[in-house]
Design a protein around this motif. Structure first.
Motif, PDB file in Angstrom:
ATOM      1  N   THR A   1       0.831  -1.201   0.000  1.00 48.13           N
ATOM      2  CA  THR A   1       0.000   0.000   0.000  1.00 48.13           C
ATOM      3  C   THR A   1       0.864   1.248   0.000  1.00 48.13           C
ATOM      4  O   THR A   1       0.579   2.224  -0.709  1.00 48.13           O
ATOM      5  CB  THR A   1      -0.915  -0.006   1.236  1.00 48.13           C
ATOM      6  N   LEU A   2       1.923   1.216   0.796  1.00 48.85           N
ATOM      7  CA  LEU A   2       2.809   2.382   0.879  1.00 48.85           C
ATOM      8  C   LEU A   2       3.385   2.700  -0.505  1.00 48.85           C
ATOM      9  O   LEU A   2       3.334   3.851  -0.964  1.00 48.85           O
ATOM     10  CB  LEU A   2       3.929   2.075   1.872  1.00 48.85           C
ATOM     11  N   VAL A   3       3.926   1.692  -1.171  1.00 48.49           N
ATOM     12  CA  VAL A   3       4.528   1.910  -2.490  1.00 48.49           C
ATOM     13  C   VAL A   3       3.475   2.376  -3.486  1.00 48.49           C
ATOM     14  O   VAL A   3       3.654   3.385  -4.188  1.00 48.49           O
ATOM     15  CB  VAL A   3       5.197   0.605  -2.991  1.00 48.49           C
ATOM     16  N   ALA A   4       2.335   1.661  -3.508  1.00 47.11           N
ATOM     17  CA  ALA A   4       1.300   1.986  -4.500  1.00 47.11           C
ATOM     18  C   ALA A   4       0.759   3.392  -4.276  1.00 47.11           C
ATOM     19  O   ALA A   4       0.566   4.151  -5.232  1.00 47.11           O
ATOM     20  CB  ALA A   4       0.161   0.963  -4.425  1.00 47.11           C
ATOM     21  N   THR A   5       0.525   3.771  -3.008  1.00 45.28           N
ATOM     22  CA  THR A   5      -0.088   5.072  -2.748  1.00 45.28           C
ATOM     23  C   THR A   5       0.880   6.205  -3.067  1.00 45.28           C
ATOM     24  O   THR A   5       0.492   7.211  -3.678  1.00 45.28           O
ATOM     25  CB  THR A   5      -0.541   5.159  -1.282  1.00 45.28           C
ATOM     26  N   THR A   6       2.147   6.057  -2.677  1.00 44.18           N
ATOM     27  CA  THR A   6       3.109   7.124  -2.945  1.00 44.18           C
ATOM     28  C   THR A   6       3.272   7.350  -4.445  1.00 44.18           C
ATOM     29  O   THR A   6       3.060   8.457  -4.955  1.00 44.18           O
ATOM     30  CB  THR A   6       4.480   6.754  -2.347  1.00 44.18           C
ATOM     31  N   LEU A   7       3.625   6.271  -5.151  1.00 46.88           N
ATOM     32  CA  LEU A   7       3.860   6.416  -6.587  1.00 46.88           C
ATOM     33  C   LEU A   7       2.577   6.785  -7.317  1.00 46.88           C
ATOM     34  O   LEU A   7       2.586   7.628  -8.222  1.00 46.88           O
ATOM     35  CB  LEU A   7       4.428   5.115  -7.153  1.00 46.88           C
TER      36      LEU A   7
END
Lengths: 418, 303
Positions: free
Chosen positions: B110-116
């Motif tokens: 989630t962290l990676v998907a939301t940031t990018l």
């Protein structure tokens, strides 16, 4: 301002012509926008596009034979198709077999040839064990070890397998094979499974899409015509399944529909069914359709709802006041206005249904399997990865065509969730 | 909508039939989810309501299947429930391990998907974005491409790069699958975004970063959070990619459920399913609150 202005070019305070400054600012704006997207684009390219590209490559490239049988591969490359094996060919084959057996790659080679000609894998492993002890002339000693080595069909199969790059797995994916003279012919009827499976996948997806439209239309209409507060309440009944885990919903259907499940037990308890007459609703096509309908229905209700909300009720009232019956009003006035929502929902459901895997795998039994399950079978059980990749590529092409259609008709940027 | 005065008797009848059809379809949608909740409290290992359950006899209900979630896989499940027992459960129980793995993978994906995804959505929403249509199509495609194809491609790619069987590999794959949801939700919030606000901030001397964190982000936060929730749910519910690329000991909740359904289905599955339904009810409530907040902030109250 037009380009025909004959006066001196407008200059900014910095002394740069305005046109140049504007172009520079525009370029900088585009670059800035692109730089924001660039990290994600790079991420998707590496984590998604490259793997799929690699899969495409694998569907046409299988070096299992060429890499492990170099001498006979060279002989095949040097001779024309249809050339009968001579002593040089048998010698090359014997040397390769012995070496592959030593390197323990003979099984891989046998498996590769087996895809072209069933039942040859054990021939390779068995002769591989003896190959080092064979003596020249090999044109006699190899067929003496096993008569099958003199079979022209086997040599044809080996010639095909020796080409690392080729469409052989696509032929297999559409139930075709090569005859001895190299022409493309259908495989025997009892081995024609893939085309029928593609047909079943598309037919089932179409049926599910149509049922979803029929079931979803009234609900979307009801939600769209109720006052917002009440429709939001009913919307929970649509959104909760949408948010619930797929596996949970599949589990629920198993609990409800299986032989000892809620529905059967209730019918038996009420005396409608006999104890031994329990309905078979799970682990077959019925189970697949019911569970998939339940999972895909929200995908048609939600876009239909948002389109129906925006339809002005005055048109229908005007039609009625001009004397149209309720049926005519619905058919001529209301229905055409809902078409964008129906198109969006139906296309999305069809795209999702064509590639469905989890539900058929869990509740499909034998008659409810779809093409995705065949891909998984070749990946995990038969280990024919190139065939799996070829089937996956065909499915991918179909889905991408539908995706392109969706983009043209609906627009990806119009896609909404919940 | 009330039945209009000019309706004929046939139309009135039709209206009632229509309501009945709608009620049946809505029942079809919600019934399976509701029905597993009481079934998960069954005292017997059956998938149906026993006579004692129907009679609402307390004897017919039990928490044994929930208890099984804690004890299954433990070294000493029968011991007294002291600290050691709970530690045993925390370290050895299968479902607890699966839940821990799912939470870790879900969080980082989630962290990676939301940031990018949020960064990209900001770029895509700019009027001067080049090749917007093509790039959007590429970024949304992980949602459209059948999961089995993605899993097949990742299997080949990961076995070549050595990522298979690693947490990093699963996290990257799940982030990829969650990204389309983030893009869609954040782009949707950005279409109603008033660009003069950022210009006002810039003209008052704020740097682009300050403008983003003080002006843009609070306004699009509902979209970001709902995108993140979608991404998390996607990862938390994903089983096919995990089956293809994870190591045998990397169990997640969906994988454990998958195995349970395929091998011998026990009411423990219904217990975990009930817990997941409660989680999705909480998520749905959060989404609804976010939607209302977003509407309030933009001055759109429901009629």
């Amino acid at each position: 301002m037009t380009g025909a202005n004959p006066g001196p070019a407008a200059i900014t305070v910095d002394g740069v012509p305005l046109r140049v400054a504007l172009a520079r600012a525009g370029r900088r704006g585009r670059l800035r926008a692109f730089l924001l997207v660039a990290p994600l684009l790079a991420f998707i390219l590496v984590s998604f596009v490259v793997p799929i590209g690699q899969m495409l490559f694998r569907s046409v490239h299988n070096p299992a034979f060429a890499a492990n049988m170099p001498r006979i591969t060279a002989w095949f490359a040097a001779t024309r198709p249809g050339t009968g094996p001579d002593e040089a060919a048998f010698a090359a084959l014997a040397a390769d077999l012995a070496e592959a057996a030593r390197a323990r790659t003979i099984g891989v080679v046998g498996t590769r040839v087996n895809y072209e000609m069933a039942g040859t894998r054990s021939l390779f492993t068995a002769t591989g064990r003896k190959a080092a002890g064979l003596a020249p002339p090999y044109a006699e000693s190899l067929p003496a070890a096993d008569r099958a080595w003199a079979d022209p069909a086997l040599w044809g199969a080996m010639r095909i397998a020796s080409r690392a790059l080729g469409p052989e797995f696509y032929l297999a994916a559409v139930d075709r094979t090569r005859a001895e003279d190299g022409s493309i012919v259908p495989v025997p009827p009892d081995r024609r499974i893939h085309l029928a499976l593609f047909a079943r996948t598309f037919a089932l997806s179409l049926a599910i899409t149509l049922i979803c439209l029929v079931l979803g239309f009234p609900v979307a209409h009801l939600l769209a015509t109720l006052p917002l507060r009440r429709s939001n309440l009913l919307m929970i009944l649509v959104l909760l399944p949408f948010w619930t885990s797929l596996l949970v919903r599949t589990t629920a259907w198993i609990a409800i529909l299986q032989g000892q499940g809620v529905v059967n037990s209730a019918l038996v308890g009420l005396g409608i069914l006999a104890e031994d007459g329990r309905l078979e609703m799970m682990y077959n096509r019925t189970g697949t359709i019911v569970a998939m309908l339940h999972i895909l229905l929200p995908f048609v209700i939600l876009p239909l709802y948002s389109v129906m909300r925006s339809i002005n009720p005055s048109y229908a009232r005007a039609a009625r006041s001009l004397g149209a019956t309720s049926w005519t009003t619905f058919r001529r006035i209301y229905l055409p206005q809902t078409l964008p929502g129906m198109g969006a929902g139906a296309l999305l459901v069809f795209i999702l249904a064509v590639g469905y895997y989890i539900t058929p795998a869990l509740v499909g039994g034998a008659s409810g399997q779809l093409i995705s399950n065949m891909i998984a079978f070749h990946m995990q059980n038969s280990l024919n990865w190139s065939l799996a990749a070829a089937l996956a590529t065909l499915l991918l092409v179909a889905v991408l065509l539908l995706y392109w259609l969706y983009d043209r008709l609906v627009g990806i940027d119009k896609m909404k969730l919940g | 909508m009330p039945i209009p005065a000019y309706a004929t008797p046939l139309e009135r009848l039709w209206r009632h039939a229509f309501r009945l059809v709608c009620a049946l379809v809505l029942l079809f949608l919600i019934a399976p989810i509701i029905i597993i909740i009481p079934l998960s409290f069954n005292a017997e290992p059956y998938f149906t309501f026993t006579a004692r359950m129907l009679a609402l006899d307390p004897e017919g209900f039990s928490l044994r299947w929930y208890d099984k979630l804690l004890t299954f896989g433990m070294q000493a499940p029968e011991g007294p429930r002291d600290l050691a027992w709970w530690l045993d459960s925390w370290h050895n129980a299968r479902w607890v391990q699966a839940a821990k793995n799912s939470a870790i993978i879900g969080f980082f994906a989630t962290l990676v998907a939301t940031t990018l995804g949020t960064l990209a959505a900001l770029g895509l929403a700019r009027p001067d974005m080049p090749w917007r249509r093509t790039i959007t199509a590429i970024l949304i495609s992980p949602m459209i491409v059948p999961i089995i194809i993605t899993a097949t491609g990742l299997f080949f790619f990961y076995s070549m790069t050595g990522l298979s069987g690693s947490y990093a590999g699963i996290i990257l794959a799940h982030a990829t699958l969650g990204i389309p949801f983030v893009i869609i939700t954040v782009t949707a919030t950005l279409t109603g975004f008033d660009r003069s606000l950022t210009r006002a901030a810039a003209s008052l001397g704020a740097t682009p970063a300050r403008t983003f964190f003080r002006i843009t982000m609070p306004l699009i936060l509902p979209g970001i959070i709902s995108g993140a929730l979608f991404a998390f749910v996607t990862s938390f519910d994903e089983v096919v990619v995990v089956l293809f690329i994870a190591a045998p000991d990397q169990q997640t909740i969906p994988r454990q459920m998958w195995n349970g359904i395929r091998e011998q289905i026990s009411p423990s599955i219904l217990a975990i399913a009930t817990i997941l339904v409660v989680v999705s009810i909480l998520l749905l409530t959060t989404m609804e609150l976010l939607r209302r907040r977003s509407e309030r902030m933009r001055g759109l109250a429901p009629q």
